[in-house]
Design a protein around this motif. Structure first.
Motif, short mmCIF file in Angstrom:
data_model
loop_
_atom_site.label_atom_id
_atom_site.label_comp_id
_atom_site.label_asym_id
_atom_site.label_seq_id
_atom_site.Cartn_x
_atom_site.Cartn_y
_atom_site.Cartn_z
N HIS A 87 0.84 -1.20 0.00
CA HIS A 87 0.00 0.00 0.00
C HIS A 87 0.88 1.25 0.00
O HIS A 87 1.80 1.36 0.81
CB HIS A 87 -0.93 0.01 1.21
N PRO A 88 0.60 2.19 -0.92
CA PRO A 88 1.44 3.39 -1.04
C PRO A 88 1.61 4.18 0.27
O PRO A 88 2.65 4.79 0.48
CB PRO A 88 0.71 4.25 -2.08
N TYR A 89 0.61 4.17 1.14
CA TYR A 89 0.70 4.95 2.37
C TYR A 89 1.39 4.19 3.51
O TYR A 89 1.69 4.78 4.54
CB TYR A 89 -0.69 5.36 2.86
N LEU A 90 1.59 2.90 3.33
CA LEU A 90 2.12 2.09 4.43
C LEU A 90 3.55 1.61 4.19
O LEU A 90 4.16 1.04 5.09
CB LEU A 90 1.21 0.88 4.68
N LYS A 91 4.04 1.80 3.00
CA LYS A 91 5.36 1.31 2.58
C LYS A 91 6.49 1.53 3.59
O LYS A 91 6.53 2.53 4.27
CB LYS A 91 5.78 2.02 1.30
N GLY A 92 7.41 0.57 3.62
CA GLY A 92 8.67 0.75 4.33
C GLY A 92 8.56 0.82 5.84
O GLY A 92 8.03 -0.07 6.48
N ALA A 93 9.07 1.91 6.40
CA ALA A 93 9.18 2.07 7.85
C ALA A 93 7.83 1.94 8.56
O ALA A 93 7.75 1.39 9.66
CB ALA A 93 9.83 3.41 8.19
N LEU A 94 6.78 2.42 7.92
CA LEU A 94 5.45 2.34 8.53
C LEU A 94 4.98 0.89 8.64
O LEU A 94 4.45 0.49 9.68
CB LEU A 94 4.46 3.18 7.72
N THR A 95 5.18 0.12 7.59
CA THR A 95 4.82 -1.30 7.64
C THR A 95 5.62 -2.01 8.72
O THR A 95 5.07 -2.79 9.50
CB THR A 95 5.05 -1.99 6.27
N GLU A 96 6.91 -1.72 8.79
CA GLU A 96 7.75 -2.35 9.82
C GLU A 96 7.27 -1.99 11.22
O GLU A 96 7.20 -2.85 12.10
CB GLU A 96 9.21 -1.96 9.61
N ILE A 118 1.86 4.15 18.04
CA ILE A 118 3.13 4.00 17.33
C ILE A 118 3.72 5.40 17.11
O ILE A 118 3.07 6.25 16.49
CB ILE A 118 2.92 3.28 15.97
N PRO A 119 4.93 5.65 17.63
CA PRO A 119 5.52 6.99 17.53
C PRO A 119 5.59 7.55 16.11
O PRO A 119 5.43 8.75 15.91
CB PRO A 119 6.94 6.80 18.10
N LEU A 120 5.77 6.68 15.13
CA LEU A 120 5.88 7.10 13.74
C LEU A 120 4.56 7.65 13.18
O LEU A 120 4.54 8.39 12.21
CB LEU A 120 6.32 5.88 12.92
N ILE A 121 3.44 7.28 13.81
CA ILE A 121 2.12 7.64 13.28
C ILE A 121 1.57 8.86 14.01
O ILE A 121 1.05 8.75 15.12
CB ILE A 121 1.14 6.45 13.36
N ASN A 122 1.71 10.02 13.37
CA ASN A 122 1.11 11.23 13.93
C ASN A 122 -0.33 11.34 13.44
O ASN A 122 -0.81 10.50 12.69
CB ASN A 122 1.95 12.47 13.57
N GLU A 123 -1.01 12.39 13.85
CA GLU A 123 -2.43 12.54 13.51
C GLU A 123 -2.65 12.64 12.00
O GLU A 123 -3.59 12.05 11.46
CB GLU A 123 -2.99 13.78 14.22
N GLU A 124 -1.76 13.34 11.31
CA GLU A 124 -1.88 13.51 9.86
C GLU A 124 -1.75 12.16 9.15
O GLU A 124 -2.55 11.82 8.27
CB GLU A 124 -0.79 14.47 9.37
#
Length: 136
Positions: A87-96, A118-124
């Motif tokens: 998924h284009p929005y989840l690629k890479g570091a987010l998927t991990e 998850i620290p990587l996931i902000n509100e935006e």
């Protein structure tokens, strides 16, 4: 393109070819991106296509519409790494990060809201990915 505006989540390549200034490479890119996303939830997502420049986007806008069809949902309790990473929005570091988080929760999430931990996931980022994920 004269006539009714095209519904961007349902239009096929033939329908898209009737749009002004919509060459075959762009049609292919729009359809590919729509498939990867699982459907558009906002017309502004078309701006994420690098080959669709602002002027071309503005020309398309009066000729397209978006019905709020639910996009394809990725079940966080069932999807594997590769499905998430595609998924284009989840690629890479987010998927991990999501996979690591799932592991600490015994591979079961009750709600997508848990991803906010998850620290990587902000509100935006959460707002951007929320339409595409679910837990059932």
């Amino acid at each position: 393109h004269m006539g009714p505006r095209l519904e961007i989540n349902q239009a096929d390549s033939l329908a898209l070819s009737t749009l002004p200034d919509c060459p075959p490479y762009l049609i292919h890119t729009i359809l590919t991106y729509r498939r990867l996303l699982g459907g558009f939830v906002s017309l502004s997502q078309l701006k994420e296509i690098s080959t669709l420049h602002e002027a071309a986007f503005q020309k398309l806008l009066p000729n397209i519409r978006l019905e709020q069809l639910p996009p394809r949902c990725i079940n966080l309790n069932q999807a594997g790494y590769y499905e998430l990473n595609a998924h284009p929005y989840l690629k890479g570091a987010l998927t991990e990060a999501i996979c690591a988080y799932r592991k600490t929760h015994h591979y079961h999430l009750d709600s997508i809201a848990q991803l906010r931990e998850i620290p990587l996931i902000n509100e935006e980022i959460f707002r951007k990915i929320a339409p595409y994920i679910c837990t059932q």
